[in-house]
Design a protein around this motif. Structure first.
Motif, PDB file in Angstrom:
ATOM      1  N   THR A  90       4.631   5.380  -2.575  1.00 41.20           N
ATOM      2  CA  THR A  90       3.355   5.086  -3.222  1.00 41.20           C
ATOM      3  C   THR A  90       2.190   5.272  -2.266  1.00 41.20           C
ATOM      4  O   THR A  90       1.146   5.839  -2.633  1.00 41.20           O
ATOM      5  CB  THR A  90       3.357   3.649  -3.765  1.00 41.20           C
ATOM      6  OG1 THR A  90       4.447   3.491  -4.685  1.00 41.20           O
ATOM      7  CG2 THR A  90       2.056   3.328  -4.475  1.00 41.20           C
ATOM      8  N   LEU A  91       2.330   4.809  -1.020  1.00 41.44           N
ATOM      9  CA  LEU A  91       1.267   4.965  -0.032  1.00 41.44           C
ATOM     10  C   LEU A  91       0.968   6.438   0.230  1.00 41.44           C
ATOM     11  O   LEU A  91      -0.200   6.852   0.268  1.00 41.44           O
ATOM     12  CB  LEU A  91       1.657   4.273   1.270  1.00 41.44           C
ATOM     13  CG  LEU A  91       1.519   2.750   1.302  1.00 41.44           C
ATOM     14  CD1 LEU A  91       2.104   2.182   2.596  1.00 41.44           C
ATOM     15  CD2 LEU A  91       0.065   2.334   1.177  1.00 41.44           C
ATOM     16  N   ALA A  92       2.020   7.241   0.428  1.00 42.92           N
ATOM     17  CA  ALA A  92       1.818   8.671   0.689  1.00 42.92           C
ATOM     18  C   ALA A  92       1.208   9.370  -0.526  1.00 42.92           C
ATOM     19  O   ALA A  92       0.316  10.223  -0.392  1.00 42.92           O
ATOM     20  CB  ALA A  92       3.148   9.310   1.067  1.00 42.92           C
ATOM     21  N   GLN A  93       1.666   9.007  -1.716  1.00 46.70           N
ATOM     22  CA  GLN A  93       1.162   9.631  -2.938  1.00 46.70           C
ATOM     23  C   GLN A  93      -0.304   9.278  -3.173  1.00 46.70           C
ATOM     24  O   GLN A  93      -1.125  10.140  -3.529  1.00 46.70           O
ATOM     25  CB  GLN A  93       2.010   9.157  -4.118  1.00 46.70           C
ATOM     26  CG  GLN A  93       1.678   9.840  -5.438  1.00 46.70           C
ATOM     27  CD  GLN A  93       2.670   9.457  -6.518  1.00 46.70           C
ATOM     28  OE1 GLN A  93       3.498  10.243  -6.937  1.00 46.70           O
ATOM     29  NE2 GLN A  93       2.600   8.220  -6.975  1.00 46.70           N
ATOM     30  N   GLN A  94      -0.669   8.021  -2.951  1.00 47.03           N
ATOM     31  CA  GLN A  94      -2.060   7.614  -3.108  1.00 47.03           C
ATOM     32  C   GLN A  94      -2.954   8.318  -2.100  1.00 47.03           C
ATOM     33  O   GLN A  94      -4.058   8.775  -2.443  1.00 47.03           O
ATOM     34  CB  GLN A  94      -2.179   6.096  -2.934  1.00 47.03           C
ATOM     35  CG  GLN A  94      -1.684   5.287  -4.105  1.00 47.03           C
ATOM     36  CD  GLN A  94      -1.837   3.801  -3.879  1.00 47.03           C
ATOM     37  OE1 GLN A  94      -2.082   3.358  -2.747  1.00 47.03           O
ATOM     38  NE2 GLN A  94      -1.690   3.005  -4.913  1.00 47.03           N
TER      39      GLN A  94
END
Length: 334
Positions: free
Chosen positions: A239-243
């Motif tokens: 989620t962090l990388a995607q955001q």
């Protein structure tokens, strides 16, 4: 009641474990841990469309926020009418405040199914199968370990054993801390990238609640199996990388990144126009930039007011005609 869900989750783990067994030993912790990580990655890939829908819903709510605030001021003494008008506004513009919670709602069944599967594998007796996991695979999962900790181990169980398994305590404790930290930064990064926020938006209220509950997640994580913690850490890292990728490439309106992108876009225009000589007509037409006189002429033709001030009309001074000497003196001409 939810056995069908546990069957699906456990069957997915078995299939992925069978595939990984061709690369790594099937009884190793890396085979079982890799199965959980690949299951998480597969789930997050399927959730990408929902994540995009969440972004659209968030930005739609940002666009409607000024209108919602205006309705709050207008109907501040009539809560029922306010709710009706706000829902009407959402329906007319195709906005759904709860659509931003879809990725979390879809993940929860997988999380619950994985938790129950690993918990029952940990409590299974010799020769007992768990859902779609055969008795042989149950024994393999119980004995598989990563850095000395078994996949079904929990921090509380490792602490309660006698003698204590300090390796399992350390590994599960680190996993609990990492899961809590990644949860906190995931929710914080999501809220930080939403500059325009309606306090009554259910999505924003849920995110604010998650920010405060993230540190408390560590207390619940003490009872989670190591495999569940691996799933949670992998999901948060994704989620962090995607955001970061989505918001960096497509910054939301109203943020500093969006303002910087707009400023950079406006600066490229004059630079492109100045790259060619000002007197060259062909260069100006190729770059799509017209000379200064051409731009003023176009702006005058447009019905909308020009952004640049127009040149003031020239004042023509009428010089008085020179009278003859006789008219000036008042004497008659002889």
């Amino acid at each position: 009641m939810l056995d069908w869900l546990y069957e699906i989750v456990s069957q997915l783990i078995v299939w992925i474990h069978t595939g990984l067994s061709t690369v790594v030993p099937k009884d190793s912790g890396w085979a079982w841990g890799g199965s959980i990580i690949l299951l998480t990655v597969l789930l997050r890939l399927l959730l990408v469309p929902l994540f995009v829908k969440q972004i659209h819903a968030s930005r739609k709510m940002q666009e409607l926020n000024p209108k919602v605030q205006a309705l709050r001021k207008k109907y501040k003494n009539d809560k029922q009418r306010l709710n009706q008008e706000v829902m009407k506004l959402y329906q007319e513009n195709g906005a759904n405040p709860l659509s931003g919670c879809l990725p979390l709602l879809v993940q929860m069944p997988i999380f619950i199914g994985l938790f129950q599967t690993l918990k029952r594998i940990s409590d299974a007796k010799p020769g007992q199968s768990v859902f779609a996991v055969s008795s042989d695979l149950v024994a393999s999962a119980q004995n598989a370990n990563i850095f000395g900790a078994h996949i079904p181990d929990t921090f509380l169980n490792a602490w309660g054993t006698d003698p204590k398994s300090w390796t399992a305590i350390v590994v599960t404790g680190i996993a609990v801390v990492i899961s809590s930290v990644t949860t906190f930064f995931t929710v914080r990064a999501s809220m930080k990238r939403q500059p325009v926020a309606d306090e009554a938006n259910p999505m924003m209220q849920a995110q604010k609640m998650m920010v405060f509950l993230a540190p408390l997640f560590g207390l619940f994580g003490l009872g989670f199996p190591l495999g569940v913690l691996m799933y949670w850490v992998t999901s948060n890292s994704w989620t962090l990388a995607q955001q970061h990728y989505i918001y960096k490439r497509y910054p939301p309106p109203g943020t500093d990144a969006a303002a910087a992108a707009a400023t950079a876009g406006t600066k490229t225009g004059p630079k492109a126009a100045g790259s060619k000589p000002s007197g060259s007509k062909t260069g100006a037409s190729k770059n799509g930039q017209a000379p200064a006189s051409g731009i003023k002429a176009k702006l005058k033709k447009e019905p909308e007011p020009a952004p640049e001030p127009e040149d003031k009309p020239k004042v023509v001074r009428n010089q008085p005609t020179r009278k003859s000497r006789s008219k000036r003196s008042g004497t008659q001409k002889r």
